[in-house]
Scaffold this motif. Sequence first.
Motif, PDB file in Angstrom:
ATOM      1  N   TRP A   1       0.819  -1.217   0.000  1.00 13.21           N
ATOM      2  CA  TRP A   1       0.000   0.000   0.000  1.00 13.21           C
ATOM      3  C   TRP A   1       0.852   1.267   0.000  1.00 13.21           C
ATOM      4  CZ3 TRP A   1      -4.852   0.154  -1.300  1.00 13.21           C
ATOM      5  CH2 TRP A   1      -5.718  -0.892  -0.999  1.00 13.21           C
ATOM      6  N   ASP A   2       2.091   1.129   0.423  1.00 12.75           N
ATOM      7  CA  ASP A   2       2.953   2.302   0.616  1.00 12.75           C
ATOM      8  C   ASP A   2       3.178   3.057  -0.704  1.00 12.75           C
ATOM      9  OD1 ASP A   2       4.827   4.144   1.370  1.00 12.75           O
ATOM     10  OD2 ASP A   2       5.872   2.742   2.701  1.00 12.75           O
ATOM     11  N   GLU A   3       2.967   4.379  -0.666  1.00 15.03           N
ATOM     12  CA  GLU A   3       3.114   5.166  -1.910  1.00 15.03           C
ATOM     13  C   GLU A   3       4.573   5.279  -2.368  1.00 15.03           C
ATOM     14  OE1 GLU A   3       0.612   8.171  -3.023  1.00 15.03           O
ATOM     15  OE2 GLU A   3      -0.821   7.929  -1.387  1.00 15.03           O
ATOM     16  N   SER A   4       5.503   4.939  -1.475  1.00 12.64           N
ATOM     17  CA  SER A   4       6.917   5.021  -1.872  1.00 12.64           C
ATOM     18  C   SER A   4       7.255   3.954  -2.923  1.00 12.64           C
ATOM     19  CB  SER A   4       7.835   4.868  -0.658  1.00 12.64           C
ATOM     20  OG  SER A   4       7.720   3.559  -0.158  1.00 12.64           O
ATOM     21  N   ARG A   5       6.316   3.017  -3.156  1.00  9.29           N
ATOM     22  CA  ARG A   5       6.525   2.052  -4.242  1.00  9.29           C
ATOM     23  C   ARG A   5       6.745   2.761  -5.590  1.00  9.29           C
ATOM     24  NH1 ARG A   5       5.576  -3.169  -5.323  1.00  9.29           N
ATOM     25  NH2 ARG A   5       4.763  -2.517  -7.324  1.00  9.29           N
ATOM     26  N   TRP A   6       6.138   3.945  -5.738  1.00  8.74           N
ATOM     27  CA  TRP A   6       6.327   4.706  -6.986  1.00  8.74           C
ATOM     28  C   TRP A   6       7.790   5.042  -7.199  1.00  8.74           C
ATOM     29  CZ3 TRP A   6       3.055   5.139 -10.857  1.00  8.74           C
ATOM     30  CH2 TRP A   6       1.685   4.965 -10.621  1.00  8.74           C
ATOM     31  N   ASP A   7       8.486   5.418  -6.105  1.00 11.03           N
ATOM     32  CA  ASP A   7       9.913   5.754  -6.239  1.00 11.03           C
ATOM     33  C   ASP A   7      10.712   4.517  -6.639  1.00 11.03           C
ATOM     34  OD1 ASP A   7       9.276   8.282  -5.430  1.00 11.03           O
ATOM     35  OD2 ASP A   7       9.569   7.824  -3.302  1.00 11.03           O
ATOM     36  N   ILE A   8      10.297   3.368  -6.072  1.00 13.48           N
ATOM     37  CA  ILE A   8      11.009   2.128  -6.417  1.00 13.48           C
ATOM     38  C   ILE A   8      10.830   1.841  -7.910  1.00 13.48           C
ATOM     39  CG2 ILE A   8      11.129  -0.369  -5.965  1.00 13.48           C
ATOM     40  CD1 ILE A   8      10.026   0.258  -3.145  1.00 13.48           C
ATOM     41  N   ILE A   9       9.610   2.090  -8.412  1.00 16.45           N
ATOM     42  CA  ILE A   9       9.350   1.836  -9.841  1.00 16.45           C
ATOM     43  C   ILE A   9      10.190   2.770 -10.716  1.00 16.45           C
ATOM     44  CG2 ILE A   9       7.573   2.007 -11.649  1.00 16.45           C
ATOM     45  CD1 ILE A   9       5.651   0.742  -9.684  1.00 16.45           C
ATOM     46  N   ILE A  10      10.313   4.042 -10.296  1.00 10.64           N
ATOM     47  CA  ILE A  10      11.148   4.983 -11.071  1.00 10.64           C
ATOM     48  C   ILE A  10      12.586   4.466 -11.133  1.00 10.64           C
ATOM     49  CG2 ILE A  10      12.103   7.330 -11.146  1.00 10.64           C
ATOM     50  CD1 ILE A  10       9.467   8.346 -10.037  1.00 10.64           C
ATOM     51  N   GLU A  11      13.087   4.001  -9.989  1.00  7.42           N
ATOM     52  CA  GLU A  11      14.465   3.472  -9.961  1.00  7.42           C
ATOM     53  C   GLU A  11      14.581   2.236 -10.853  1.00  7.42           C
ATOM     54  OE1 GLU A  11      17.146   4.948  -8.881  1.00  7.42           O
ATOM     55  OE2 GLU A  11      15.749   6.560  -8.366  1.00  7.42           O
ATOM     56  N   MET A  12      13.546   1.388 -10.818  1.00  5.88           N
ATOM     57  CA  MET A  12      13.531   0.183 -11.648  1.00  5.88           C
ATOM     58  C   MET A  12      13.601   0.555 -13.132  1.00  5.88           C
ATOM     59  SD  MET A  12      10.650  -2.562 -10.733  1.00  5.88           S
ATOM     60  CE  MET A  12      10.803  -3.321  -9.168  1.00  5.88           C
ATOM     61  N   PHE A  13      12.790   1.554 -13.508  1.00  6.07           N
ATOM     62  CA  PHE A  13      12.785   2.001 -14.896  1.00  6.07           C
ATOM     63  C   PHE A  13      14.175   2.510 -15.290  1.00  6.07           C
ATOM     64  CE2 PHE A  13      12.704   5.900 -17.482  1.00  6.07           C
ATOM     65  CZ  PHE A  13      12.485   5.307 -18.720  1.00  6.07           C
ATOM     66  N   LYS A  14      14.754   3.352 -14.411  1.00  4.76           N
ATOM     67  CA  LYS A  14      16.076   3.914 -14.732  1.00  4.76           C
ATOM     68  C   LYS A  14      17.088   2.794 -14.927  1.00  4.76           C
ATOM     69  CE  LYS A  14      16.034   8.295 -12.252  1.00  4.76           C
ATOM     70  NZ  LYS A  14      16.635   8.986 -11.099  1.00  4.76           N
ATOM     71  N   SER A  15      17.066   1.840 -14.012  1.00  7.25           N
ATOM     72  CA  SER A  15      18.077   0.793 -14.090  1.00  7.25           C
ATOM     73  C   SER A  15      17.864  -0.076 -15.340  1.00  7.25           C
ATOM     74  CB  SER A  15      18.097   0.018 -12.781  1.00  7.25           C
ATOM     75  OG  SER A  15      17.899  -1.315 -12.974  1.00  7.25           O
ATOM     76  N   ASP A  16      16.606  -0.376 -15.697  1.00  5.93           N
ATOM     77  CA  ASP A  16      16.353  -1.146 -16.923  1.00  5.93           C
ATOM     78  C   ASP A  16      16.747  -0.354 -18.165  1.00  5.93           C
ATOM     79  OD1 ASP A  16      15.466  -3.201 -15.467  1.00  5.93           O
ATOM     80  OD2 ASP A  16      13.392  -3.165 -16.157  1.00  5.93           O
ATOM     81  N   ASN A  17      16.439   0.939 -18.139  1.00  9.31           N
ATOM     82  CA  ASN A  17      16.770   1.797 -19.280  1.00  9.31           C
ATOM     83  C   ASN A  17      18.288   1.856 -19.467  1.00  9.31           C
ATOM     84  OD1 ASN A  17      16.302   3.614 -21.359  1.00  9.31           O
ATOM     85  ND2 ASN A  17      16.366   5.391 -20.009  1.00  9.31           N
ATOM     86  N   HIS A  18      19.013   1.946 -18.345  1.00  4.27           N
ATOM     87  CA  HIS A  18      20.471   1.963 -18.432  1.00  4.27           C
ATOM     88  C   HIS A  18      21.001   0.622 -18.932  1.00  4.27           C
ATOM     89  CE1 HIS A  18      20.701   5.451 -15.327  1.00  4.27           C
ATOM     90  NE2 HIS A  18      20.349   5.840 -16.523  1.00  4.27           N
ATOM     91  N   ALA A  19      20.428  -0.467 -18.400  1.00  3.66           N
ATOM     92  CA  ALA A  19      20.889  -1.801 -18.804  1.00  3.66           C
ATOM     93  C   ALA A  19      20.656  -2.013 -20.306  1.00  3.66           C
ATOM     94  CB  ALA A  19      20.169  -2.862 -18.009  1.00  3.66           C
ATOM     95  N   LEU A  20      19.515  -1.536 -20.776  1.00  2.00           N
ATOM     96  CA  LEU A  20      19.142  -1.686 -22.177  1.00  2.00           C
ATOM     97  C   LEU A  20      20.166  -1.033 -23.104  1.00  2.00           C
ATOM     98  CD1 LEU A  20      16.245  -2.768 -22.976  1.00  2.00           C
ATOM     99  CD2 LEU A  20      15.809  -0.459 -23.714  1.00  2.00           C
ATOM    100  N   HIS A  21      20.724   0.076 -22.660  1.00  2.00           N
ATOM    101  CA  HIS A  21      21.656   0.818 -23.513  1.00  2.00           C
ATOM    102  C   HIS A  21      23.100   0.660 -23.080  1.00  2.00           C
ATOM    103  CE1 HIS A  21      17.812   2.945 -24.188  1.00  2.00           C
ATOM    104  NE2 HIS A  21      18.215   2.870 -25.426  1.00  2.00           N
ATOM    105  N   ASN A  22      23.335  -0.342 -22.211  1.00  3.26           N
ATOM    106  CA  ASN A  22      24.695  -0.550 -21.710  1.00  3.26           C
ATOM    107  C   ASN A  22      25.261   0.661 -20.983  1.00  3.26           C
ATOM    108  OD1 ASN A  22      25.270  -3.151 -22.230  1.00  3.26           O
ATOM    109  ND2 ASN A  22      27.116  -2.706 -23.407  1.00  3.26           N
ATOM    110  N   LEU A  23      24.371   1.520 -20.486  1.00  5.43           N
ATOM    111  CA  LEU A  23      24.864   2.697 -19.755  1.00  5.43           C
ATOM    112  C   LEU A  23      25.218   2.242 -18.352  1.00  5.43           C
ATOM    113  CD1 LEU A  23      22.198   5.352 -20.754  1.00  5.43           C
ATOM    114  CD2 LEU A  23      24.611   5.435 -21.317  1.00  5.43           C
ATOM    115  N   THR A  24      26.278   2.801 -17.815  1.00  6.67           N
ATOM    116  CA  THR A  24      26.657   2.411 -16.452  1.00  6.67           C
ATOM    117  C   THR A  24      25.615   2.946 -15.472  1.00  6.67           C
ATOM    118  OG1 THR A  24      28.013   4.382 -16.489  1.00  6.67           O
ATOM    119  CG2 THR A  24      29.123   2.300 -16.861  1.00  6.67           C
ATOM    120  N   LEU A  25      25.465   2.227 -14.356  1.00  5.97           N
ATOM    121  CA  LEU A  25      24.462   2.622 -13.373  1.00  5.97           C
ATOM    122  C   LEU A  25      24.818   3.974 -12.763  1.00  5.97           C
ATOM    123  CD1 LEU A  25      21.971   1.129 -12.700  1.00  5.97           C
ATOM    124  CD2 LEU A  25      23.089   0.147 -10.693  1.00  5.97           C
TER     125      LEU A  25
END
Length: 396
Positions: free
Chosen positions: A257-281
Amino acid sequence: MDKGKLNYDGLFNLEQPLLKVPAEQLKKAARISQRYVEYVMKEITTEVNKLSKSANSCSPEQATKSLDDMVVRLQKLKRKLDDTKAEEALYVERTKVRLNHLKELMTITSAESPAYLQWCQTRLDRMLVDYMLRHGYTETAAKLAADKGIEALVDLQLFADSRLVEEALDNKNCTECLKWCNDNRSTLDKISSTLEFNLRLQEYIELARCGKKEEAIKYCRKYMIDWQDTHMKLIQQAMAMLAFGPDTQCEPYKELWDESRWDIIIEMFKSDNHALHNLTLQPLLTMTLQAGLAALKTPSCYSDENRTINCPVCAADTFGQLAQDLPCAHHVNSCIVDRLSGVIMDEHNPPMVLPNGYVYSSESLQALAAENHGMVRCERTGENYNIATARKAFIL
Ligand SMILES: [Zn+2]
């Protein structure tokens, strides 16, 4: 290693994202146009089959109209392909510019040549732009890139696109990110991403939060059930959370229920987007600085007593923080650094010990003595001594 010799492997090691990003963009553009061609061709084939079957029953007018429709569709397809072709050409051109930038390095033989300094300056500008883009300073980054003429060497568009997705997620809206997942599905599958499931789960949670329990259950049946093989436990928890309500203190439902899950999703997106383009974390700037700091860090950098003015790691508020988790450098020979001037003491500027046992460099003490009628003040204790009482220190 020879002085001034360049370590090409080491330099190129950090440059993989430079080529990987346009390659991935090119792949994506090609995939989208291929999908579109397949879609239109399937429609046309169905249409042609239909027409040939009804050859005897349909009037010439109907047949002409049907053929005209097909021509319009094919013309639309052609226009669309022209657009994607222009986009693809842009990525190819960008790859070319980037390869030339790297090739330039191969023509430089000495780390001390002006050409190398120039190349490093461009690399530093690239890193600064990358750092600013990652931290949301998009306009400043674009300005710096334009100013230095390095737009083709940085990924302004990529970060601008990601920014849109992040902003939407920040406004608790998954639509943009789901679209992004759809465009990149095959690559996301390859890296076993769970982003799409988490987005679906979040949309489900938000429906439940608004009290739309029935809709939430329908949503779950429609969009989340495909993941039951891998995410059954979470799906069950998501169902059970409806019984607990948003104010529950009971885990794991409280966390869902915690709304901070949204921040976790943003981080997840960033990390997947970086992984997709071989960008370093981490930004390349941070990594490069850390590589340098690790070579300088010593255990005394973090004791107030021993900080040195010329050592970046000793600066507690800035580089010291960046070097916090780094290992200390392995020094075969220890060097003694003067606390007053920050210079390394050697036989030309030997260490001198005051009667209270503290050591300073000969040059620093002489400078103090010249200002103060032969007297020197110990910076650490405040005691005053005649410079004649300082003795040369011998390090064993
Ligand atoms: Zn230090």
